[in-house]
Design a protein around this motif. Structure first.
Motif, PDB file in Angstrom:
ATOM      1  N   ALA A   1       0.861  -1.186   0.000  1.00 26.12           N
ATOM      2  CA  ALA A   1       0.000   0.000   0.000  1.00 26.12           C
ATOM      3  C   ALA A   1       0.891   1.228   0.000  1.00 26.12           C
ATOM      4  O   ALA A   1       1.864   1.302   0.754  1.00 26.12           O
ATOM      5  N   THR A   2       0.565   2.178  -0.868  1.00 28.72           N
ATOM      6  CA  THR A   2       1.310   3.431  -0.976  1.00 28.72           C
ATOM      7  C   THR A   2       0.393   4.571  -0.564  1.00 28.72           C
ATOM      8  O   THR A   2      -0.681   4.745  -1.155  1.00 28.72           O
ATOM      9  N   THR A   3       0.795   5.319   0.448  1.00 29.01           N
ATOM     10  CA  THR A   3      -0.007   6.429   0.968  1.00 29.01           C
ATOM     11  C   THR A   3       0.728   7.739   0.746  1.00 29.01           C
ATOM     12  O   THR A   3       1.871   7.906   1.199  1.00 29.01           O
ATOM     13  N   TYR A   4       0.088   8.656   0.037  1.00 29.46           N
ATOM     14  CA  TYR A   4       0.680   9.963  -0.261  1.00 29.46           C
ATOM     15  C   TYR A   4       0.217  10.983   0.764  1.00 29.46           C
ATOM     16  O   TYR A   4      -0.986  11.141   1.010  1.00 29.46           O
ATOM     17  N   LEU A   5       1.164  11.679   1.382  1.00 23.82           N
ATOM     18  CA  LEU A   5       0.865  12.722   2.352  1.00 23.82           C
ATOM     19  C   LEU A   5       0.985  14.071   1.665  1.00 23.82           C
ATOM     20  O   LEU A   5       2.072  14.471   1.235  1.00 23.82           O
ATOM     21  N   ALA A   6      -0.129  14.770   1.536  1.00 24.49           N
ATOM     22  CA  ALA A   6      -0.145  16.093   0.921  1.00 24.49           C
ATOM     23  C   ALA A   6       0.324  17.141   1.940  1.00 24.49           C
ATOM     24  O   ALA A   6       0.353  16.879   3.149  1.00 24.49           O
ATOM     25  N   PRO A   7       0.682  18.334   1.489  1.00 20.80           N
ATOM     26  CA  PRO A   7       1.184  19.361   2.415  1.00 20.80           C
ATOM     27  C   PRO A   7       0.247  19.677   3.577  1.00 20.80           C
ATOM     28  O   PRO A   7       0.716  20.008   4.673  1.00 20.80           O
TER      29      PRO A   7
END
Length: 301
Positions: free
Chosen positions: A134-140
């Protein structure tokens, strides 16, 4: 056209220099200027300060302290249940699913290999063949501390130097092998669900990556792979972390990748590409063998 220009700039800009400059600036105590930057950032990205332990901007003397602000108690309840794993971070699911032929899906037309992601550690990669990722992107705008999906004992940590491409969806769709070429910190845990890897991926202007057991891992950026091993469970000095406990943080945003061995867990059915995540909410459930009721003699024909 604009997207092509943005991708071209990713290759041309001095990412290392920009990252060092951003990290330096984020640590400065510039009084009113710092406060102005924090307020402008919070306004532009619509940061919800009501969730913060201290919602007052004046409580943060540097931008980095604001960026890794802790949340108030109860802001992220952790899912209960021995068989339940929790989401490790606020953000959005970039991709998740099965690891097929030792490859992970990055974006349309792009795959990368387990061995490349794990810096050539083929023995470790072998443990996750046909498993899940699982790849989780953290936005600013997101909360930037990363937590444990389940109880675990740290087995090893590896720092891998690399590029500092942005990890936003546009870059993921256009830069081959993005997560296997960027700087990253690979953390391997022993858990009751088998081995579990949690990878903190660096990116442009990510000033630093830290873990709770070692502090700041990067910078310095010395261009060499570094590996640390730790005592096993029950041994003196073992590092055991509980489900929902903080394990690391980004000073400026990035991506978390989780790896699970085959036939150990299954992701919650509501999770898919683009799903907004909140740390502590249901992530996966253990695959337990179903008990078979014994057959009594009187039922045997």
């Amino acid at each position: 056209m604009l997207d092509r220009i943005k991708i071209k700039l990713q290759y041309l800009l001095p990412k290392q220099g920009l990252t060092r400059l951003a990290g330096w600036g984020a640590e400065r105590r510039a009084a009113m200027l710092t406060q102005w930057v924090i307020k402008a950032f919070a306004s532009y990205y619509k940061v919800d300060m009501k969730e913060a332990l201290d919602p007052n901007f004046s409580a943060y003397p540097t931008f980095n302290e604001f960026f890794v602000r802790p949340l108030r108690d109860g802001a992220r309840p952790v899912v209960s249940g021995l068989d339940m794993l929790c989401l490790p971070a606020d953000g959005a699911i970039s991709q998740l699913g099965a690891i097929v032929d030792s490859k992970l899906f990055q974006a349309k037309g792009h795959f990368y290999t387990l061995e490349a992601l794990l810096a050539g550690n083929y023995q470790l990669a072998e443990q996750f063949k046909e498993g899940l990722f699982a790849t989780t992107y953290l936005a600013p705008r997101d909360y930037h501390r990363v937590h444990m999906p389940c109880d675990g004992v740290l087995r090893e940590m590896t720092y891998v130097p690399g590029d500092l491409f942005s990890v936003n969806p546009l870059t993921a769709a256009n830069v081959p092998n993005l997560f296997a070429r960027n700087e990253r910190v690979i953390c391997v845990f022993d858990t009751e669900f088998g081995p579990m890897v949690q990878i903190l991926v660096g990116a442009t202007i990510v000033g630093s990556i830290e873990t709770v057991w070692s502090g700041q891992v990067t910078p310095p950026r010395e261009g060499i792979i570094k590996r640390w091993t730790y005592p096993a469970a029950g041994e003196e000095g073992a590092i055991a972390l509980e489900k929902g406990q903080e394990m690391g943080r980004f000073k400026l945003g990035s991506t978390v990748i989780n790896l699970f061995a085959a036939n150990q867990v299954e992701f919650m059915p509501q999770l898919k590409n683009g799903t907004v995540t909140r740390m502590g909410e249901p992530f996966a459930e253990a695959l337990r063998p179903h008990a078979v009721e014994p057959v009594s003699a009187e039922n045997v024909i």
